[in-house]
Design a protein around this motif. Sequence first.
Motif, PDB file in Angstrom:
ATOM      1  N   THR A  23     -35.816-138.865 123.095  1.00 44.76           N
ATOM      2  CA  THR A  23     -34.783-139.912 123.129  1.00 44.76           C
ATOM      3  C   THR A  23     -33.757-139.620 124.218  1.00 44.76           C
ATOM      4  N   LEU A  24     -33.413-138.369 124.405  1.00 43.92           N
ATOM      5  CA  LEU A  24     -32.478-138.003 125.474  1.00 43.92           C
ATOM      6  C   LEU A  24     -33.090-138.319 126.836  1.00 43.92           C
ATOM      7  N   PHE A  25     -34.356-137.962 127.018  1.00 49.96           N
ATOM      8  CA  PHE A  25     -35.059-138.217 128.274  1.00 49.96           C
ATOM      9  C   PHE A  25     -35.131-139.712 128.569  1.00 49.96           C
ATOM     10  N   ILE A  26     -35.482-140.508 127.567  1.00 46.96           N
ATOM     11  CA  ILE A  26     -35.583-141.964 127.752  1.00 46.96           C
ATOM     12  C   ILE A  26     -34.227-142.558 128.089  1.00 46.96           C
ATOM     13  N   ARG A  27     -33.171-142.095 127.432  1.00 55.39           N
ATOM     14  CA  ARG A  27     -31.832-142.621 127.734  1.00 55.39           C
ATOM     15  C   ARG A  27     -31.393-142.279 129.155  1.00 55.39           C
ATOM     16  N   VAL A  28     -31.738-141.079 129.600  1.00 52.99           N
ATOM     17  CA  VAL A  28     -31.366-140.689 130.963  1.00 52.99           C
ATOM     18  C   VAL A  28     -32.129-141.534 131.971  1.00 52.99           C
ATOM     19  N   ILE A  29     -33.402-141.799 131.708  1.00 49.11           N
ATOM     20  CA  ILE A  29     -34.193-142.634 132.616  1.00 49.11           C
ATOM     21  C   ILE A  29     -33.667-144.067 132.622  1.00 49.11           C
ATOM     22  N   ARG A  30     -33.379-144.608 131.456  1.00 49.18           N
ATOM     23  CA  ARG A  30     -32.901-145.998 131.364  1.00 49.18           C
ATOM     24  C   ARG A  30     -31.516-146.161 131.954  1.00 49.18           C
ATOM     25  N   ASN A  31     -30.670-145.160 131.798  1.00 45.43           N
ATOM     26  CA  ASN A  31     -29.294-145.245 132.289  1.00 45.43           C
ATOM     27  C   ASN A  31     -29.068-144.266 133.441  1.00 45.43           C
ATOM     28  N   GLY A  32     -30.072-144.078 134.273  1.00 47.19           N
ATOM     29  CA  GLY A  32     -30.022-143.087 135.346  1.00 47.19           C
ATOM     30  C   GLY A  32     -28.869-143.275 136.314  1.00 47.19           C
ATOM     31  N   ASN A  33     -28.594-144.513 136.672  1.00 42.94           N
ATOM     32  CA  ASN A  33     -27.505-144.747 137.637  1.00 42.94           C
ATOM     33  C   ASN A  33     -26.137-144.414 137.043  1.00 42.94           C
ATOM     34  N   GLU A  34     -26.013-144.477 135.742  1.00 47.40           N
ATOM     35  CA  GLU A  34     -24.753-144.131 135.080  1.00 47.40           C
ATOM     36  C   GLU A  34     -24.441-142.643 135.203  1.00 47.40           C
ATOM     37  N   TYR A  35     -25.509-141.833 135.289  1.00 48.10           N
ATOM     38  CA  TYR A  35     -25.329-140.385 135.346  1.00 48.10           C
ATOM     39  C   TYR A  35     -25.562-139.802 136.738  1.00 48.10           C
ATOM     40  N   SER A  36     -25.766-140.648 137.732  1.00 48.11           N
ATOM     41  CA  SER A  36     -26.103-140.144 139.064  1.00 48.11           C
ATOM     42  C   SER A  36     -24.980-139.315 139.693  1.00 48.11           C
ATOM     43  N   ASN A  37     -23.755-139.639 139.393  1.00 49.59           N
ATOM     44  CA  ASN A  37     -22.640-138.886 139.980  1.00 49.59           C
ATOM     45  C   ASN A  37     -21.895-138.052 138.936  1.00 49.59           C
ATOM     46  N   ILE A  38     -22.610-137.610 137.935  1.00 48.70           N
ATOM     47  CA  ILE A  38     -21.983-136.893 136.822  1.00 48.70           C
ATOM     48  C   ILE A  38     -21.347-135.577 137.272  1.00 48.70           C
ATOM     49  N   LEU A  39     -21.961-134.898 138.230  1.00 44.04           N
ATOM     50  CA  LEU A  39     -21.431-133.603 138.664  1.00 44.04           C
ATOM     51  C   LEU A  39     -20.137-133.737 139.459  1.00 44.04           C
ATOM     52  N   SER A  40     -19.853-134.928 139.967  1.00 46.66           N
ATOM     53  CA  SER A  40     -18.604-135.122 140.705  1.00 46.66           C
ATOM     54  C   SER A  40     -17.429-135.448 139.776  1.00 46.66           C
ATOM     55  N   ARG A  41     -17.701-135.609 138.520  1.00 47.00           N
ATOM     56  CA  ARG A  41     -16.650-135.923 137.553  1.00 47.00           C
ATOM     57  C   ARG A  41     -15.937-134.665 137.085  1.00 47.00           C
ATOM     58  N   ASP A  42     -14.838-134.894 136.397  1.00 49.06           N
ATOM     59  CA  ASP A  42     -14.045-133.802 135.829  1.00 49.06           C
ATOM     60  C   ASP A  42     -14.828-133.155 134.676  1.00 49.06           C
ATOM     61  N   LEU A  43     -14.600-131.867 134.457  1.00 49.77           N
ATOM     62  CA  LEU A  43     -15.320-131.127 133.423  1.00 49.77           C
ATOM     63  C   LEU A  43     -15.140-131.757 132.040  1.00 49.77           C
ATOM     64  N   SER A  44     -13.947-132.223 131.730  1.00 48.97           N
ATOM     65  CA  SER A  44     -13.710-132.847 130.420  1.00 48.97           C
ATOM     66  C   SER A  44     -14.526-134.130 130.277  1.00 48.97           C
ATOM     67  N   ASP A  45     -14.695-134.893 131.368  1.00 43.32           N
ATOM     68  CA  ASP A  45     -15.525-136.101 131.318  1.00 43.32           C
ATOM     69  C   ASP A  45     -16.993-135.748 131.096  1.00 43.32           C
ATOM     70  N   ILE A  46     -17.447-134.694 131.761  1.00 44.80           N
ATOM     71  CA  ILE A  46     -18.838-134.255 131.602  1.00 44.80           C
ATOM     72  C   ILE A  46     -19.090-133.841 130.156  1.00 44.80           C
ATOM     73  N   LEU A  47     -18.181-133.047 129.587  1.00 43.69           N
ATOM     74  CA  LEU A  47     -18.327-132.604 128.194  1.00 43.69           C
ATOM     75  C   LEU A  47     -18.318-133.792 127.237  1.00 43.69           C
ATOM     76  N   LYS A  48     -17.459-134.755 127.501  1.00 39.82           N
ATOM     77  CA  LYS A  48     -17.385-135.940 126.649  1.00 39.82           C
ATOM     78  C   LYS A  48     -18.705-136.711 126.682  1.00 39.82           C
ATOM     79  N   ILE A  49     -19.266-136.894 127.875  1.00 34.49           N
ATOM     80  CA  ILE A  49     -20.543-137.604 128.010  1.00 34.49           C
ATOM     81  C   ILE A  49     -21.656-136.846 127.290  1.00 34.49           C
TER      82      ILE A  49
END
Length: 144
Positions: free
Chosen positions: A84-110
């Motif tokens: 389910t995690l893999f499918i969600r990442v594939i379906r919402n891939g563009n939402e997570y494409s710049n995840i590493l550029s976000r603040d650490l608290s945002d990453i943890l929240k996601i």
Amino acid sequence: MKMYRQQNEMTQEDLAELLEVSDKSISKWELGKGYPSKKNMVKISEVLQVPLEVLMIEEQTEDNRFAKSLKYSFVSYCIIFGLTLFIRVIRNGNEYSNILSRDLSDILKIVLIEFGQNAYFALLPAIIIGLVFYLYIFPKERDD
């Protein structure tokens, strides 16, 4: 134990009287909610004419069946959770494409939100799979 008691055409009350315990104790033992003392186990073996080793092995088999079903539930849970995690990442891939550029608290929240949602989706199927193994598959293996 129930099978051997019935083969000897005894009721729970009959066996309880011979062992000097309550019929509720016999019921608990047969349901696996408790175990007789060593002294009572020897008496049961003598009264029901069943080797003590056979009674002990059957107790261990029941415990192993429960442990195996828990193991299958956990493995199923991990597989379903991962899928389910893999499918969600594939379906919402563009939402997570710049995840590493976000603040650490945002990453943890996601991560926590995704983990929580996927944990919820995977729990019920894993429980069902564990129950299927416990109630249907393992008893059939024992009968064969």
